[in-house]
Structure formats: C-alpha cells, structure tokens
Design a protein around this motif. Structure first.
Motif, mmCIF file in Angstrom:
data_model
loop_
_atom_site.group_PDB
_atom_site.id
_atom_site.type_symbol
_atom_site.label_atom_id
_atom_site.label_comp_id
_atom_site.label_asym_id
_atom_site.label_seq_id
_atom_site.Cartn_x
_atom_site.Cartn_y
_atom_site.Cartn_z
ATOM 1 N N GLY A 49 48.567 -6.283 39.101
ATOM 2 C CA GLY A 49 49.112 -6.548 37.772
ATOM 3 C C GLY A 49 50.545 -6.073 37.584
ATOM 4 N N ILE A 86 43.861 -9.172 39.276
ATOM 5 C CA ILE A 86 44.644 -9.095 38.040
ATOM 6 C C ILE A 86 44.412 -7.721 37.432
ATOM 7 C CG2 ILE A 86 44.667 -11.564 37.482
ATOM 8 C CD1 ILE A 86 42.453 -10.964 35.406
ATOM 9 N N ASP A 97 48.264 -12.522 34.445
ATOM 10 C CA ASP A 97 48.615 -11.246 35.068
ATOM 11 C C ASP A 97 47.666 -10.125 34.666
ATOM 12 O OD1 ASP A 97 51.296 -11.460 36.507
ATOM 13 O OD2 ASP A 97 51.774 -12.440 34.613
ATOM 14 N N VAL A 153 42.818 -17.154 36.047
ATOM 15 C CA VAL A 153 43.500 -16.392 37.092
ATOM 16 C C VAL A 153 44.327 -17.350 37.955
ATOM 17 C CG1 VAL A 153 43.183 -14.929 39.130
ATOM 18 C CG2 VAL A 153 41.757 -14.556 37.101
#
Lengths: 95, 375
Positions: free
Chosen positions: A19, B143, B105, B100
């Motif tokens: 992330g 993620i 993100d 995704v």
C-alpha cells in the motif's frame, strides 16, 4: 526498539510496505501511503530509491558510503538504519 | 495558494447500514441526483492536474455504485492513490478481486463493536460476521488494509476486546476514531458522547496497544474534540488541503459545510475543480484570518487550528464565524461543558440487540435515531 519490531540486519532487504508507493512528479516525488504523504529529498530519496527489493541493507549502506566518501566511518550506517527503522514503525518500509 | 492534497468523493449516500454515529448530512442525496460515471472520471483527472495525491472514495456505502471498479481504474489512470472507505456490505470475494485488479491501493473497513449483537444494535444491520470474513479475503491481496473502529459511549468499554479482535485480522493499520458530532451523530450526541473517565480509560487502552503492536500495526487515533482544550484544525483549515464532492457534484470544503446557511456550493457539473478551488465564494469564505472574531484574531494558536471547525461553530452557536466552542477560550465554551456533563440514557438490554432493523428502530426511538437511506 521495543515490542516486535523486526531486526534490521545486513542481509535484510528493505522495501516499501504493502500500500506504499511513489507518486507526485519526477521533480517533486513523494511517497504515498494510506492517509498520508512524505516528501523526500536528498539522502532520504536516494535511500528509498534503493529500497526496491533488489538491495540488502549492507549494499545500500555501501552505495551511500561510496557516494559520500567524506562522511565519518559508521555514521552513514547509523543514519540509514535510524531512517529505515522510523519508516518501519510507520508501516512504510518492511524488511 | 497551496493546492489541495486530497479529494473526498462521496459517490453515493445510499447505504445498507444505519449507523447512529453517521456524520453524513440529515438531508441525503437521492440516487437519481447522483453524478454519472463520466462526470466522476473527469473530476478525478481535474483533481490530479490540480495537485491532488489521494482520493478517498466514500459515501454512504461506495459499493452501492455498480461502476466502482471503473471509478477506481479511472482514478489510477489519473495517478491518484485510491482509498476505499467501506462497511464491506456488498463486497463478495469476486468483486474485491475486481477492485484490486482495477488498481485499488488501500481499503478501510469500519467496525462497530467487538461482537455481532452490539454491532447490530449500533449499525441497525447484521454485518459483523461478513466483515471478519472479508478481512481474510483482503489479506490475500497486496493492498493496504486499515480497520476503522468508531468509538463512542456505547462501545468504548469494549475497546480492548475490539482491538484484540481486529489484531487477529492482521491489518496494517488501525484507526481508532471517536465519533465526531455532525449529522446523525449530533442528533444522537447524548447517547454517544463518552464521559471524561471513559475517555481516559480508552486512552490508556490505546497506549498499551500501541506499545504492544509497535512495528506490526500502525495505530492512529482521532480524539473526541469535546474533551480537548483547543479545537481541531478541521480539515487542515477551510479550503487549505481538502475538497469534498458530494453525490450530486457539489464541492464543499468539508463533510458538514452544507448545513451552513447562505452558502452557495458550486457544482462540478458547471465548473472546473480548479476554478472552484481558486475562485469560488464558498472556498474563499473562511480562508485566511479576515473573518476571525476575537479571541481567535489575536490568538497565537490561530495558525495552528484556524479557529476550529466552522460547521461545529454554526451547529452549536448558530454563527459559522464564531470561535469553535470546543476552545476553552471561546465565549460560548459552556455549550461544550454542558454537553459533556449530560447524563446518557441507558442503552438496550443485550438480549434485544440482535433484533432486525425495523424492530430496533421502533424500540430505540426515544434513545437514538438510526440513519435512514435516501429516497
């Protein structure tokens, strides 16, 4: 360091945590992560550009030592370590 | 003038949950007024060009929009960091994979309590078990995952258990968010506002969790401003860092600004984001210091908190230009002191908490008001 913070060793391979990624522009790059941004310049940027999963901690230190030959011995290693550990606690860098 | 850093896109006000702490406005936007896919995609492009880095897709429940994957793909194409703020209701394993794939993100999943009964009572919907299952699916993708725990008087005593339950789901980040008193939450304030003693215990619980989870889970906390000495720098200051677009396309400096009377919020259907940010009357209204009354005008803290929240000032004092009454220096600070002293009514007997929404709505009518869906 307290708690379960992972230990940074010579063989550790620092890379962006899940992330987290580069953003912004080439002139003003930023590290994007959930709910935040860090503007990095100078040495911080050089270190993070090496955190792409291809280099070990020892290799990153060596590259910086080559680049900044005038720095006192050991100083670069300590600074890179502190920088990466801080970003690890913020969940921006894993190793 | 600095550029905005984040765009909050309230893509719909429709939501399968009825959370009593919801900070959406009481007047919700209906489905037929919602912006079309193509409008949102244009807005995301304009935002990126304006310097925005983060996009927060929220609502309502953003999953209620069937075009969500398309919106995420468009946002990523515009180089925005995309964050989905969701209850998880409406998210199957397959749809998660699509989001995704589209480039999401970060997903931020909300939790209402540590178990199904109280969570059902707070949200007016059975959602807890699905959230736990969903967390496992999220972890199978690369993620970022934040678990958001919304804290208030009715669940604050369970905070330790909530954190332990969440820990087992392995999020990257936990957000301990005390309810903020806008919209539906303000209607329900007397049932939601924690006491000082409750807050102090909760702070100790969070401090212990931070110590224990250091390096593993990042914990961020949003403190309840009613118990603070000084106001929050709401949204980093009016029109300084953020823009919010509501489901109908109105651009606002924050979630609640729509309540302030006499304001005209320009619409992205008629204006570019750049024009709205630079030139619209609404975004300029409380920028800078010219609008400030005393004691803000001569206060050293004015550059830190910008006089606090304009919406809170209006909601509590009737004057959007007043000093935020949270500030202990505010002439009307007693409004906050009175609210903090209020005794909360008693909640519902635990065995009744599993009841379906329409039953809860009727049983709880004198206690709190559940958020309802727009027409």
């Amino acid at each position: 360091m307290r708690g379960i913070v992972a230990e940074l060793t010579d063989a550790s391979v620092p890379k962006f945590a899940v992330g987290c990624r580069w953003g912004g522009t080439t002139e003003a790059p930023v590290v994007l992560f959930p709910e935040g941004t860090i503007r990095v310049e100078g040495t911080g940027r050089i270190i993070l550009e090496l955190c792409d999963g291809h280099f070990t901690f020892a290799e990153i230190v060596q590259k910086l030592e080559t680049q900044f030959m005038l720095a006192p011995k050991g100083k670069i290693r300590t600074e890179v370590q502190t920088f990466l550990e801080q970003l690890h606690v913020k969940r921006i860098v894993d190793y | 003038m600095p550029n905005p850093l984040a765009l909050i896109a309230e893509i719909t006000h429709r939501c399968p949950l009825h959370c009593v702490y919801c900070s959406n406005p009481l007047e919700l936007t209906s489905r037929k007024e919602e912006l079309a896919t193509v409008d949102w995609l244009r807005v995301f492009g304009e935002a990126a060009a304006l310097g925005v880095l983060h996009l927060h897709l929220t609502g309502g429940e953003p999953l209620a929009r069937p075009d969500l994957a398309e919106l995420i793909a468009g946002a990523r194409q515009s180089r925005l960091y995309t964050n989905l703020i969701t209850s998880g209701i409406g998210l199957s394993r397959e749809r998660l994979a699509q989001l995704v794939e589209a480039g999401l993100d970060h997903i931020q999943l909300s939790f209402q309590d540590s178990s199904e009964g109280p969570a059902n009572w707070i949200a007016g919907a059975r959602a807890h078990a699905h959230k736990i299952e969903l967390a496992g699916w999220i972890r199978s993708h690369r993620i970022a995952f934040t678990a958001n725990l919304v804290v208030h008087r009715q669940n604050i005593e369970h905070l330790e258990g909530m954190i332990e339950g969440i820990e087992a789901l392995h999020p990257d980040r936990m957000e301990i968010a005390h309810a903020q008193y806008y919209g539906w939450a303000l209607q329900n304030r007397s049932a939601l506002l924690p006491t000082r003693a409750q807050l102090d215990r909760a702070l100790a619980v969070v401090a212990a969790a931070e110590e224990r989870l250091r390096g593993k889970v990042r914990i961020d906390m949003v403190v309840p401003d009613y118990h603070a000495r000084y106001p929050k720098a709401c949204m980093g200051g009016w029109g300084r860092q953020l823009m919010l677009i509501d489901p109908a396309g109105r651009a606002l400096p924050c979630h609640a600004a729509g309540v302030i009377p006499g304001m005209c919020f320009d619409n992205v259907r008629e204006h570019t984001l750049d024009w709205i940010w630079q030139s619209s009357a609404a975004f300029q209204k409380f920028r800078g210091e010219d609008w400030m009354p005393e004691p803000c005008r001569s206060c050293d803290r004015r550059k830190e908190d910008f006089g606090g929240c304009r919406c809170q000032a209006y909601l509590l004092t009737g004057d959007a230009s007043a000093t935020d009454p949270v500030c202990e220096l505010a002439p009307l600070h007693h409004l906050i002191e009175d609210a903090v002293r209020e005794d909360a009514a008693t909640g519902l007997a635990p065995e009744a908490r599993e009841a379906p929404f329409h039953v809860l709505q009727e049983q709880m009518a004198g206690f709190w008001r559940y958020r309802t869906d727009p027409k």
